[in-house]
Design an enzyme around this catalytic site. Structure first.
Site, mmCIF file in Angstrom:
data_model
loop_
_atom_site.group_PDB
_atom_site.id
_atom_site.type_symbol
_atom_site.label_atom_id
_atom_site.label_comp_id
_atom_site.label_asym_id
_atom_site.label_seq_id
_atom_site.Cartn_x
_atom_site.Cartn_y
_atom_site.Cartn_z
ATOM 1 N N HIS A 45 11.335 3.885 3.095
ATOM 2 C CA HIS A 45 9.974 4.331 2.769
ATOM 3 C C HIS A 45 8.949 3.268 3.166
ATOM 4 C CE1 HIS A 45 6.912 6.338 0.102
ATOM 5 N NE2 HIS A 45 6.438 5.096 0.080
ATOM 6 N N GLU A 46 9.153 2.036 2.713
ATOM 7 C CA GLU A 46 8.189 0.972 2.993
ATOM 8 C C GLU A 46 8.198 0.568 4.467
ATOM 9 O OE1 GLU A 46 5.894 0.025 1.030
ATOM 10 O OE2 GLU A 46 6.641 1.186 -0.661
ATOM 11 N N HIS A 59 6.049 2.955 6.399
ATOM 12 C CA HIS A 59 4.624 2.650 6.241
ATOM 13 C C HIS A 59 4.211 1.590 7.261
ATOM 14 C CE1 HIS A 59 3.400 5.016 2.855
ATOM 15 N NE2 HIS A 59 4.164 4.408 1.969
#
Length: 222
Positions: free
Chosen positions: A45-46, A49
């Site tokens: 997820h990170e 980003h």
């Protein structure tokens, strides 16, 4: 004295044996499978980003070594504990310098959207692998190894869906708020995002009152 020591040693060995036998290794392994799924979900997820920001012109995450699948670069330990214990947690936010983005308002929306979209894709991936493994099982009787692997896959589906939907909530500073902010007039967007200082308190209240479960339950459970 020698006999007393001998009895003491026997008692210690018996106590250690009882302690060992009382350990619930099944529960520990189940928790480990869930922990592996949490590490993977938060890390990807990170990282996504950061990859989205990098693709849109901001190298900050790359300079700070956050374009990495090494979970230790992304994990916030309190957030990890919360994720395992309560199903609600967080990782270290990926640094983004909006001044480096080509179109700050629009590109920040895409950077925010990258995390939840990644979690939805991961949930689909886990679900496909889960379905394939179940279809290949010769019988309902499965080995412990297979059972724990299936538990990890189920956890992967649930955790990714949970992360995706939580992050899409329009509560600053969650990803959903950055998406909403893009569609607001600049002054309204600034005021809206300023409420981010209260975001954690709002989430804790939603969790404590059970409202978060009512919101996410139908989305995750179908």
């Amino acid at each position: 004295l020698v006999r007393s020591r001998g009895l003491g040693d026997v008692y210690k060995r018996q106590t250690l044996s009882d302690l060992w036998n009382s350990l619930d290794f099944s529960a520990m392994l189940s928790a480990l499978m869930r922990l592996i799924a949490v590490f993977l979900c938060l890390t990807v997820h990170e990282t996504c980003h950061g990859l989205a920001a990098y693709a849109l012109g901001d190298p900050t995450a790359k300079r700070e070594h956050r374009l990495s699948l090494n979970p230790l670069r992304h994990i916030d330990w309190l957030g990890l504990i919360m994720m395992v214990a309560a199903g609600f947690g967080w990782a270290k936010p990926v640094p983004v310098n909006v001044r480096n983005l080509r179109d700050p308002a629009r590109d920040m929306m895409w950077v925010a959207l990258a995390g939840p979209v990644t979690n939805f894709l991961l949930a689909i991936g886990f679900a496909l692998v889960l379905g394939a493994v179940v279809a290949m099982l010769p019988s309902p009787d499965i080995s412990d190894t297979t059972r724990y692997f299936l538990l990890m896959l189920v956890a992967g589906v649930n955790i990714n869906l949970c992360l995706a939907w939580i992050n899409l909530l329009p509560i600053p500073p969650l990803d959903g708020s950055k998406i909403v902010a893009y569609f607001l007039p600049p002054r309204a967007a600034w005021a809206y995002m300023s409420a981010g200082r209260y975001g954690f308190i709002i989430l804790v209240l939603l969790l404590a009152t059970g409202l978060l479960g009512h919101i996410l339950g139908p989305l995750i459970g179908g």
